[in-house]
Design an enzyme around this catalytic site. Structure first.
Site, PDB file in Angstrom:
ATOM      1  N   GLU A   1      -5.107   1.286   2.912  1.00  9.02           N
ATOM      2  CA  GLU A   1      -4.875   0.191   3.851  1.00  9.02           C
ATOM      3  C   GLU A   1      -4.877   0.663   5.292  1.00  9.02           C
ATOM      4  O   GLU A   1      -5.372  -0.035   6.184  1.00  9.02           O
ATOM      5  CB  GLU A   1      -3.536  -0.485   3.517  1.00  9.02           C
ATOM      6  CG  GLU A   1      -3.324  -1.828   4.222  1.00  9.02           C
ATOM      7  CD  GLU A   1      -2.703  -1.697   5.608  1.00  9.02           C
ATOM      8  OE1 GLU A   1      -2.710  -2.702   6.349  1.00  9.02           O
ATOM      9  OE2 GLU A   1      -2.215  -0.592   5.955  1.00  9.02           O
ATOM     10  N   GLU A   2      -4.346   1.844   5.551  1.00  5.82           N
ATOM     11  CA  GLU A   2      -4.229   2.317   6.931  1.00  5.82           C
ATOM     12  C   GLU A   2      -5.585   2.619   7.574  1.00  5.82           C
ATOM     13  O   GLU A   2      -5.676   2.744   8.788  1.00  5.82           O
ATOM     14  CB  GLU A   2      -3.332   3.552   7.004  1.00  5.82           C
ATOM     15  CG  GLU A   2      -1.872   3.303   6.670  1.00  5.82           C
ATOM     16  CD  GLU A   2      -1.153   2.405   7.670  1.00  5.82           C
ATOM     17  OE1 GLU A   2      -1.781   1.981   8.658  1.00  5.82           O
ATOM     18  OE2 GLU A   2       0.043   2.133   7.459  1.00  5.82           O
TER      19      GLU A   2
ATOM     20  N   ASP B   1       6.273   1.617   6.780  1.00 11.23           N
ATOM     21  CA  ASP B   1       5.002   0.930   6.556  1.00 11.23           C
ATOM     22  C   ASP B   1       4.146   1.845   5.685  1.00 11.23           C
ATOM     23  O   ASP B   1       3.631   2.850   6.174  1.00 11.23           O
ATOM     24  CB  ASP B   1       4.350   0.660   7.915  1.00 11.23           C
ATOM     25  CG  ASP B   1       2.934   0.146   7.827  1.00 11.23           C
ATOM     26  OD1 ASP B   1       2.508  -0.291   6.753  1.00 11.23           O
ATOM     27  OD2 ASP B   1       2.234   0.205   8.866  1.00 11.23           O
TER      28      ASP B   1
ATOM     29  N   HIS C   1       4.605   1.928  13.379  1.00 14.07           N
ATOM     30  CA  HIS C   1       3.706   3.081  13.508  1.00 14.07           C
ATOM     31  C   HIS C   1       4.278   4.160  14.427  1.00 14.07           C
ATOM     32  O   HIS C   1       3.539   5.009  14.928  1.00 14.07           O
ATOM     33  CB  HIS C   1       2.310   2.654  13.986  1.00 14.07           C
ATOM     34  CG  HIS C   1       1.470   2.087  12.881  1.00 14.07           C
ATOM     35  ND1 HIS C   1       0.097   2.041  12.935  1.00 14.07           N
ATOM     36  CD2 HIS C   1       1.809   1.547  11.686  1.00 14.07           C
ATOM     37  CE1 HIS C   1      -0.376   1.490  11.833  1.00 14.07           C
ATOM     38  NE2 HIS C   1       0.657   1.181  11.057  1.00 14.07           N
TER      39      HIS C   1
ATOM     40  N   ASP D   1       4.135  -6.360   3.624  1.00 13.37           N
ATOM     41  CA  ASP D   1       3.912  -5.310   4.612  1.00 13.37           C
ATOM     42  C   ASP D   1       4.901  -5.495   5.753  1.00 13.37           C
ATOM     43  O   ASP D   1       5.804  -6.331   5.676  1.00 13.37           O
ATOM     44  CB  ASP D   1       2.465  -5.348   5.104  1.00 13.37           C
ATOM     45  CG  ASP D   1       1.916  -3.963   5.434  1.00 13.37           C
ATOM     46  OD1 ASP D   1       2.681  -3.131   5.958  1.00 13.37           O
ATOM     47  OD2 ASP D   1       0.722  -3.720   5.185  1.00 13.37           O
TER      48      ASP D   1
ATOM     49  N   HIS E   1       0.823  -1.217   0.000  1.00 13.42           N
ATOM     50  CA  HIS E   1       0.000   0.000   0.000  1.00 13.42           C
ATOM     51  C   HIS E   1       0.854   1.263   0.000  1.00 13.42           C
ATOM     52  O   HIS E   1       1.917   1.326   0.629  1.00 13.42           O
ATOM     53  CB  HIS E   1      -0.997   0.002   1.160  1.00 13.42           C
ATOM     54  CG  HIS E   1      -0.394  -0.008   2.534  1.00 13.42           C
ATOM     55  ND1 HIS E   1      -0.129   1.148   3.243  1.00 13.42           N
ATOM     56  CD2 HIS E   1      -0.036  -1.027   3.350  1.00 13.42           C
ATOM     57  CE1 HIS E   1       0.359   0.844   4.433  1.00 13.42           C
ATOM     58  NE2 HIS E   1       0.440  -0.475   4.526  1.00 13.42           N
TER      59      HIS E   1
END
Length: 389
Positions: free
Chosen positions: A224-225, A190, A325, A245, A73
Site C-alpha cells: 500500500e505504501e 500506519d 508518516h 487506515d 496493509h
C-alpha cells in the site's frame, strides 16, 4: 444478536505490540505476513496467500454474494540503500512517501547478505562541534542524510566486506510507547494499528459467535505504501470493500484521535455514496462516535483496488493519527471504535441486492436523492406481480 459487541482491548494492544516488533517495510513483509496468517488461523479462519504474500482470509456468512471485503496493509515506510559512499556510509532512498526530516536520528536495521546490522540515519553535517551553525542551516531532504552503520566502516570497500550493498532494505525502529491514558506513540502505526483493529474485530466475532448475512473477506496487503495495495487481493464475489487506515489529525482536518473518522474522499475522489452513508448510519445507531473528513494528499488500499479494475464499492474508516508518516500518535479509543464498526458492518443486512451480480439491469439500481427513491418505490408498488413485471 442482542448481546453487545465486546472488543477486547488487551487482545488489540497485544497484537499491535507484536506487529510493531516485526520489521515490514514494503518489499520486506514476509515475516509480518507469517505472523498475521498464523493469528488468523488461530482464530479459525481459512487463510490463502497470493504469490507475493497478500492475505485473503474468509469468514463464511449465510450467502456467498454479495461478499464484503475489509482491508488493511502490513507494509510500512522504510528506506533502501541507494549508494555506498567513499566515507563508509550509505546514501538512502525512501520506501513510500515520508520526509527525511523524520528520518534524522532514527535508529535502523540494515538487512544485508551477511546478516542484520544496526545503524543511525544522520544529517550530512551532524557534529555541532565541527559545523557549528551549519547544522541548523543545511537543507532537509533525502540527499542530505546518510546512514552510519555500527560496524567498522571507513571506506566503501568496508561496506562491501560487511555484505552491505545497493538495494539492501533499511527498517526504521518503531520505538513504541503504550501509555496508561490510552495514547500510543510509535512509528508505523500506519497501518499496523489497522491490522490490529481487524484482528480484534475478528476475535470478538469468533468469541461471540457473530453470524453474518454474507461472506466476509479479511484482506491484508503488502504494497500500500508504494501504491499497489489491494490491486491483487480481491475475488469476484466481493462487491464492497472497506479499508481500515489512518486519518490525519492536523490543522484544517476534521479527523480526531477518538472515535471513527469516516473519510468521504481522498485524492482519487469521493468514496462510494451508499457504502459511506451506511457506515455513518451504523455509527449513529450503535453509539459509536464518528466524524467525517476529506483527505487531499492521501490514498489507500481502496484506490488501488479500483484502479486495478475491480468494480467494487469502496469506503475508508480511519483512526486519527497525529503527525502521520512521522512520529505518530493515536488513542486506543479510536482503535476500539473502528473495531466495533467493522463488526457491525459485517453483521449488517445487505441493502443493495443487485450487487450480488457484477452486471445486471436497471431494476434494483440505487438512487441518490430521496424524492427519486420514493417515486421508484411507488412505481414498483403499481406493478402487478402476475404480469412478470
Amino acid at each position: 444478536m442482542n448481546e453487545p459487541i465486546n472488543i477486547d482491548p488487551a487482545y488489540l494492544t497485544d497484537r499491535l505490540k507484536d506487529l510493531l516488533s516485526v520489521a515490514s517495510p514494503t518489499g520486506f513483509t514476509d515475516e509480518a505476513v507469517r505472523y498475521t496468517a498464523r493469528e488468523l488461523e488461530k482464530l479459525g479462519l481459512d487463510v490463502m496467500l497470493t504469490r507475493r504474500g497478500a492475505i485473503r482470509a474468509l469468514r463464511p456468512g449465510a450467502a456467498r454474494r454479495p461478499a464484503r471485503g475489509i482491508v488493511s496493509h502490513l507494509d510500512t515506510l522504510g528506506a533502501q540503500v541507494k549508494a555506498l559512499k567513499d566515507n563508509g556510509r550509505m546514501e538512502l532512498v525512501s520506501i513510500g512517501h515520508w520526509s527525511a526530516r523524520f528520518a534524522e536520528g532514527a535508529r535502523v536495521s540494515i538487512f544485508s547478505s551477511k546478516g542484520i546490522y544496526r545503524g543511525t540515519i544522520l544529517p550530512l553535517k551532524a557534529s555541532g562541534h565541527t559545523f557549528n551553525e551549519e547544522i541548523d542551516t543545511q537543507p532537509s531532504g533525502w540527499p542530505y542524510v546518510e546512514l552510519r552503520v555500527d560496524a567498522l566502516s571507513r571506506h566503501r570497500h568496508d561496506l562491501l566486506q560487511l555484505g552491505i550493498d545497493v538495494g539492501d532494505i533499511v527498517a526504521v525502529d518503531p520505538q513504541p510507547e503504550f501509555l496508561e491514558n490510552g495514547f500510543i506513540v510509535s512509528r508505523h502505526l500506519d497501518d499496523k494499528a489497522g491490522v490490529a483493529i481487524m484482528l480484534a474485530a475478528l476475535e470478538a466475532m469468533q468469541r461471540q459467535e457473530v453470524a453474518t448475512p454474507v461472506d466476509t473477506y479479511w484482506l491484508f496487503t503488502i504494497g500500500e505504501e508504494v501504491g499497489v495495495g489491494a490491486s491483487a487481493a480481491l475475488v469476484p464475489e466481493i462487491a464492497s470493500l472497506v479499508a481500515v487506515d489512518n486519518g490525519t489529525t492536523a490543522p484544517g482536518q476534521a479527523s480526531q484521535e477518538f472515535g471513527v473518522t469516516l473519510a468521504m474522499a481522498d485524492q482519487t475522489g469521493p468514496f462510494d455514496y451508499h457504502l459511506s452513508k451506511k457506515l455513518h448510519q451504523i455509527c449513529l445507531d450503535q453509539g459509536i462516535p464518528v466524524q467525517k473528513d476529506v483527505f487531499r494528499y492521501y490514498r489507500s488500499d481502496a484506490a488501488s483496488a479500483v484502479e486495478a479494475g475491480h468494480d467494487v464499492r469502496t469506503a475508508l474508516i480511519t483512526f486519527g493519527v497525529d503527525a502521520s508518516h512521522g512520529y505518530e500518535r493515536i488513542h486506543l479509543h479510536a482503535l476500539m471504535s473502528n473495531a466495533k464498526l467493522a463488526v457491525h458492518y459485517a453483521m449488517s443486512e445487505v441493502q443493495i441486492g443487485r450487487d450480488a451480480e457484477e452486471i445486471s439491469g436497471l431494476r434494483g439500481f440505487t438512487h441518490q436523492t430521496v424524492a427519486e427513491a420514493e417515486q421508484d418505490l411507488e412505481a414498483t408498488q403499481e406493478i402487478d406481480p402476475s404480469t412478470g413485471g
